[in-house]
Design a protein around this motif. Structure first.
Motif, short mmCIF file in Angstrom:
data_model
loop_
_atom_site.label_atom_id
_atom_site.label_comp_id
_atom_site.label_asym_id
_atom_site.label_seq_id
_atom_site.Cartn_x
_atom_site.Cartn_y
_atom_site.Cartn_z
N PHE A 375 34.35 33.90 39.39
CA PHE A 375 35.03 34.96 40.15
C PHE A 375 36.30 35.35 39.39
CE2 PHE A 375 33.42 32.37 44.00
CZ PHE A 375 32.13 32.81 43.77
N ARG A 376 36.62 36.64 39.42
CA ARG A 376 37.87 37.09 38.81
C ARG A 376 38.93 37.05 39.90
NH1 ARG A 376 39.11 42.56 36.24
NH2 ARG A 376 40.81 42.01 34.86
N MET A 377 39.91 36.16 39.77
CA MET A 377 40.87 35.93 40.84
C MET A 377 42.25 36.53 40.51
SD MET A 377 39.08 34.26 43.05
CE MET A 377 40.33 33.59 44.16
N PHE A 378 42.73 37.38 41.43
CA PHE A 378 44.08 37.91 41.32
C PHE A 378 44.94 37.24 42.39
CE2 PHE A 378 41.56 41.36 39.53
CZ PHE A 378 42.30 41.70 38.40
N ALA A 379 46.17 36.87 42.05
CA ALA A 379 47.06 36.27 43.03
C ALA A 379 48.29 37.15 43.18
CB ALA A 379 47.48 34.88 42.57
#
Length: 450
Positions: A375-379
């Motif tokens: 998964f491409r995770m942005f925080a």
């Protein structure tokens, strides 16, 4: 290297002659192997193209790889990895003699020195040979072998000149230590390239536009087209419709967020939803809120239009309890992106995690699992959010996947940046149009402020 960096190399019999005398430390010898591997990586290797051999020497000489050995790139690189240092004296002359009589011989797979074939030896040494190199090097050159001499550290420059072919300035290289020997990689990669401007010679496979770089090239596309994953062909932009994407927002509803800020968070979500093309075939959006517990507001694909998603986001009520980010991330991995909850197999998955404070539970395992699952995770963090936690959640490269702002009111700026980032993955055409549009708007605002 990536497609397009392979330059056409003239069929060459290339033999590396590498010094592993006791002055070369094991970790330094590893650096020589890396250098050899990097040069091999860009060559056209194969039985009828460039063949590679390796001679390892100290007081004795050992053939590690013969020109008639298996000549696939994988086999060569594996053979280089396995080479061990001999750790005795420095008989460079003996090693060059071995190259003439054995390594380049027809019996070992050497091909006659005709105008179509080159014979090249690259000697890497850090010592003063214990034997003579002048006569034997002259014999090697007379036999049509082009010699490059690379000296490291305390090497005797006179010896390098006695070995190398003319013109000396092209054939003698010196580096102060093995740790920088890789600097020479580029030189040798280019030295073996027959043509440096591959676009001009037509020696490329770009469908539309070829862009030259030294010894290599990249492909590009005309306006209105985008480059496909193969790096060569182009697709007409399809009117800016994004490709498929499963996007889930994971929103912190803990009591520190405050009601008026929670409304700003909803605006932030809808700002990003606005930049997507929502449909069964394109973007699907899901929303999960968490505080002390986790609540799925709506799963992926429940709403089929932007309008419905935005309405559902506006309706979301605020939980106002603790901050269990770890539990929420686990839910994202195990449930939100599961097929039962509307996720589509084979479609890129993106998670946008929003938080304003330190998690009350442990996030490492779930954060790692999210990234390991592809998964491409942005925080996104606001206020008291902890930067280390944001970095732990964010995908690589971390700097491009985590955002922090002290104030909820500036959250829409992050939304803008995120639109770009998500859109890059989604569809370069769509992206171009969004970027153009945003630049226009920003220019307009700036001119009004003058």
């Amino acid at each position: 290297p990536s497609p397009g960096t392979l330059c056409r190399t003239k069929p060459t019999d290339l033999v590396f002659i590498i010094d592993s005398s006791r002055s070369v430390r094991p970790h330094e010898f590893e650096k020589i192997k890396v250098f050899v591997s990097r040069v091999i990586e860009v060559l056209d290797v194969g039985p009828n193209a460039t063949r590679v051999g390796v001679i390892n020497y100290a007081s004795a000489v050992r053939s590690e790889l013969s020109l008639q050995g298996p000549q696939s790139k994988a086999a060569l690189l594996q053979a280089v990895r396995k080479i061990q240092p001999l750790s005795t004296g420095t008989m460079t002359g003996l090693a060059i003699q071995f190259a003439i009589s054995r390594a380049f011989s027809a019996a070992e797979g050497g091909r006659g020195s005709t105008p179509d074939f080159k014979k090249v030896a690259i000697v890497v040494t850090d010592g003063r040979p214990q034997d003579g190199v002048q006569d034997v090097s002259a014999r090697a050159r007379a036999a049509g072998i082009e010699i490059f001499a690379i000296g490291v550290g305390r090497v005797d420059m006179g010896t390098l000149r006695q070995m190398a072919s003319e013109p000396l300035d092209e054939h003698v290289d010196y580096v102060e230590s093995y740790s920088v020997i890789e600097k020479l990689t580029q030189k040798f990669q280019e030295a073996f390239c027959v043509v440096s401007d591959l676009c001009a010679t037509g020696d490329h496979d770009c469908e539309q536009v070829c862009v030259s770089t030294p010894g290599a090239y990249k492909c590009a596309c005309r306006d209105g087209f985008s480059l496909n994953n193969d790096g060569k062909t182009c697709t007409a932009c399809n009117g800016g419709l994004g490709s498929a994407l499963d996007l889930v927002f994971l929103i912190d509803g803990s009591k520190s967020v405050r009601p008026e800020n929670f409304e700003l968070v909803k605006k932030f979500i809808n700002q990003i939803v606005d930049s997507l093309e929502v449909s069964d075939k394109q973007a699907q959006v899901g929303l999960v809120q968490y505080s002390s517990s986790v609540r799925q507001e709506f799963p992926l694909g429940q709403f089929k239009s932007k309008k419905d998603i935005k309405a559902a986001v506006k309706k979301m009520s605020y939980m106002e309890k603790g901050t269990m980010t770890g539990q929420a991330l686990k839910y994202l991995v195990d449930s939100s992106f599961s097929v039962i909850n509307g996720a589509r197999p084979g479609v890129p998955k993106v998670g946008i995690v929003f938080t304003d404070g330190r998690s009350q539970d442990y996030i490492s395992d779930a954060a790692k699992k999210a990234k390991d699952s592809g998964f491409r995770m942005f925080a996104v963090g606001v206020g008291n959010a902890v930067e280390d936690e944001l970095r732990e959640i964010a995908s690589e490269p971390v700097a491009e996947h985590y955002f922090y702002t002290a104030d909820f009111r500036t959250i829409t700026k992050i939304g803008k940046k995120l639109q770009m980032k998500i859109c890059v993955e989604e569809d370069p055409c769509e992206c171009k149009s969004i970027v153009k549009f945003q630049t226009k708007v920003e220019d307009l605002i700036n001119s009004l402020q003058q």
